[in-house]
Design a protein around this motif. Structure first.
Motif, mmCIF file in Angstrom:
data_model
loop_
_atom_site.group_PDB
_atom_site.id
_atom_site.type_symbol
_atom_site.label_atom_id
_atom_site.label_comp_id
_atom_site.label_asym_id
_atom_site.label_seq_id
_atom_site.Cartn_x
_atom_site.Cartn_y
_atom_site.Cartn_z
ATOM 1 N N VAL A 198 0.844 -1.197 0.000
ATOM 2 C CA VAL A 198 0.000 0.000 0.000
ATOM 3 C C VAL A 198 0.880 1.249 0.000
ATOM 4 C CG1 VAL A 198 -1.597 1.355 1.429
ATOM 5 C CG2 VAL A 198 -1.986 -1.094 1.111
ATOM 6 N N VAL A 199 0.603 2.169 -0.921
ATOM 7 C CA VAL A 199 1.321 3.455 -0.912
ATOM 8 C C VAL A 199 0.300 4.589 -0.990
ATOM 9 C CG1 VAL A 199 3.377 2.494 -2.052
ATOM 10 C CG2 VAL A 199 1.613 3.607 -3.437
ATOM 11 N N GLY A 219 11.431 11.173 6.935
ATOM 12 C CA GLY A 219 10.459 10.328 7.642
ATOM 13 C C GLY A 219 11.102 9.118 8.298
ATOM 14 N N ASN A 220 10.268 8.253 8.867
ATOM 15 C CA ASN A 220 10.788 7.102 9.618
ATOM 16 C C ASN A 220 11.375 6.018 8.708
ATOM 17 O OD1 ASN A 220 8.656 5.611 8.605
ATOM 18 N ND2 ASN A 220 7.582 5.391 10.537
ATOM 19 N N TYR A 221 11.262 6.182 7.390
ATOM 20 C CA TYR A 221 11.959 5.304 6.431
ATOM 21 C C TYR A 221 13.438 5.260 6.777
ATOM 22 C CZ TYR A 221 13.708 3.751 1.790
ATOM 23 O OH TYR A 221 14.323 3.083 0.756
ATOM 24 N N PHE A 222 13.942 6.383 7.269
ATOM 25 C CA PHE A 222 15.383 6.511 7.499
ATOM 26 C C PHE A 222 15.797 6.147 8.924
ATOM 27 C CE2 PHE A 222 14.265 9.132 3.900
ATOM 28 C CZ PHE A 222 15.145 8.631 2.957
ATOM 29 N N TYR A 254 4.164 1.358 9.416
ATOM 30 C CA TYR A 254 4.269 1.984 8.105
ATOM 31 C C TYR A 254 5.617 2.685 8.030
ATOM 32 C CZ TYR A 254 3.776 6.334 10.571
ATOM 33 O OH TYR A 254 4.007 7.360 11.432
ATOM 34 N N THR A 255 6.008 3.075 6.828
ATOM 35 C CA THR A 255 7.160 3.962 6.701
ATOM 36 C C THR A 255 6.747 5.206 5.934
ATOM 37 O OG1 THR A 255 7.923 2.833 4.698
ATOM 38 C CG2 THR A 255 8.920 2.128 6.773
ATOM 39 N N SER A 256 7.455 6.298 6.191
ATOM 40 C CA SER A 256 7.215 7.557 5.484
ATOM 41 C C SER A 256 8.554 8.092 4.999
ATOM 42 C CB SER A 256 6.571 8.567 6.426
ATOM 43 O OG SER A 256 7.439 8.859 7.508
ATOM 44 N N GLY A 302 3.181 -4.299 3.160
ATOM 45 C CA GLY A 302 3.749 -3.121 3.797
ATOM 46 C C GLY A 302 2.986 -1.873 3.413
ATOM 47 N N ILE A 303 3.256 -0.794 4.127
ATOM 48 C CA ILE A 303 2.604 0.498 3.887
ATOM 49 C C ILE A 303 3.695 1.564 3.850
ATOM 50 C CG2 ILE A 303 0.998 2.232 4.803
ATOM 51 C CD1 ILE A 303 -0.216 -0.189 6.490
ATOM 52 N N THR A 304 3.758 2.315 2.777
ATOM 53 C CA THR A 304 4.702 3.433 2.728
ATOM 54 C C THR A 304 4.007 4.656 2.167
ATOM 55 O OG1 THR A 304 6.612 1.963 2.464
ATOM 56 C CG2 THR A 304 6.926 4.252 1.825
#
Lengths: 276, 276
Positions: A201-202, A267-270, A246-248, A228-230
């Protein structure tokens, strides 16, 4: 007529880059260039090394009768961080501030070069995961889904808030809009997703998480599986967020309506536990 | 460390393919690879020839101090025709028929490889035309606009039928829906299109032409200029069509609801006077 190595390298590079996650048998190139298998193997070794050195991703050789090469695009973590840091600056431009504390994003989501970067970054997070489809909700999520779907080489499906005759039969769910606490409805064409599909999901923006939660409910209705959700950007939300996992890529930390200051950070992706 | 020609060719090919319609100075490559200008020139000659032979488009060398190379993607007419002929078969599949004689397209417009082909074909028609933006209407036009915008390397803008707080101030027009003769409304974010922009309109499907006509009216409201109109598919319409000057990749000629037969042929894009 024999084709020179230099020409083969150029054409093979173009072919491989435009066919990510696709197993191409060596014999395909042998026929295409009327060249010996040993020459093709040497070409692929050079391409493999260059792709690695330049941070394009991995070109893997699969041995055996059903073997070949398969290219997995993946950008280095530092390159992704650098791109997103540049984006933080653009998102903080004061004239992006809209009434209600919203941030204008539509221009960014219409830039082809930027969309490619976003697609590469999101796809990189899911390298090694099995994904059958990318899901998003109309309208602004579509460019992101399309960019990601290109790098994963899987189709994307569009969930809609309005019913359209051109979608055929649909499955619909009700969901609570996280920020406004209203009950809304979203639907997906019945034929667009196979049962058991593994779905990523994006979306463009997440505030309360209600929309993403609606998509989760739809995935269940289709007896599919959430991988996953990004989201492109999230905003810090005062209430309890409905979505945890999720990641952003970007996080809008603060919006000061008086001074028109928008504070945007990666975002929390990193965060190290999301990417290693 | 000096970089070998083979590695340069691979990396330059990747770079050039992902930067269409962008003037790249030779000095950029000279610095990137720490190589002599004469070597870079030789590399570019090889790439130029291969791109031409393989039907990727034109790599043009611009001489002078502000010179460099610029890549214009363009697929050969015969390749485009072949792709579209294959699509005719897929569009005629009986299970695409929806109530009311509509044809289900959403799955096709979610396939990344197919969207790339559509983008290449449409962009090829406008080679040599100056275009500042691609315009489409939400939702199903978006994937097409994004694919075309990639190959033209210009942004795309999305016209919407519903108002959204995240778009900021908008300009709206009313238009007559060609097939149903209802009055509808569409709007575009005010900041998304600059005055005087040269705009290419694309959409997924054209029946009466009302939607496209609405976009024409919007372009006038923005004091912008219409460069052309291309739709993925059109259906032959019994009434008078509101739009005359457009191209279509596919034409749904006939739909027999009883036998579920859908007759699809290549669109007027392939008429000799539209492409020469």
């Amino acid at each position: 007529m024999k084709i020179k190595r230099s020409e083969r390298l150029i054409d093979m590079t173009a072919y491989i880059l435009s066919h990510p996650h696709t197993l191409t048998p060596l014999t395909f190139f042998v026929k295409k260039y009327e060249s010996a298998k040993s020459s093709i193997s040497e070409d692929l070794t050079i391409i493999k090394k260059t792709f690695k050195d330049r941070g394009f991703g991995t070109l893997e050789t699969v041995a055996g009768a059903a073997g070949g090469v398969i290219f997995t695009p993946e950008i280095p973590f530092d390159t992704a961080k650098e791109m997103v840091t540049g984006l933080c600056g653009r998102l903080s431009e004061q004239d992006r501030l809209l009434p209600g504390g919203y941030v204008y994003l539509s221009d960014l989501l219409g830039e082809p070069q930027l969309l490619k970067q976003i697609g590469q970054i999101i796809a990189s997070q899911y390298v090694g995961k099995e994904i059958d489809a990318v899901m998003t909700v109309a309208t602004k999520g579509v460019p992101i889904a399309q960019a990601v779907s290109h790098y994963l080489n899987v189709p994307f499906v569009i969930v809609r808030r309005d019913s359209k005759i051109t979608e055929g039969s649909t499955v619909s769910v009700n969901y609570v809009s996280g920020s406004s606490e209203r009950i809304e409805k979203m639907e997906l064409s019945k034929r667009s997703l196979k049962r058991g599909s593994r779905v990523l999901v994006v979306d463009d923006f997440m505030k309360g998480g209600g929309t993403v939660n609606g998509m989760k409910a739809l995935i269940e209705e289709f007896e599919a599986e959430l991988v996953g959700i990004t989201v492109f950007a999230e905003s810090t939300f005062s209430g309890r967020r409905m979505i945890e996992d999720y990641t952003s890529l970007l996080c809008v930390k603060d919006v000061d309506i008086r001074t028109k200051n928008i504070t945007v950070v990666p975002g929390n992706y990193f965060d190290t536990d999301n990417n290693n």
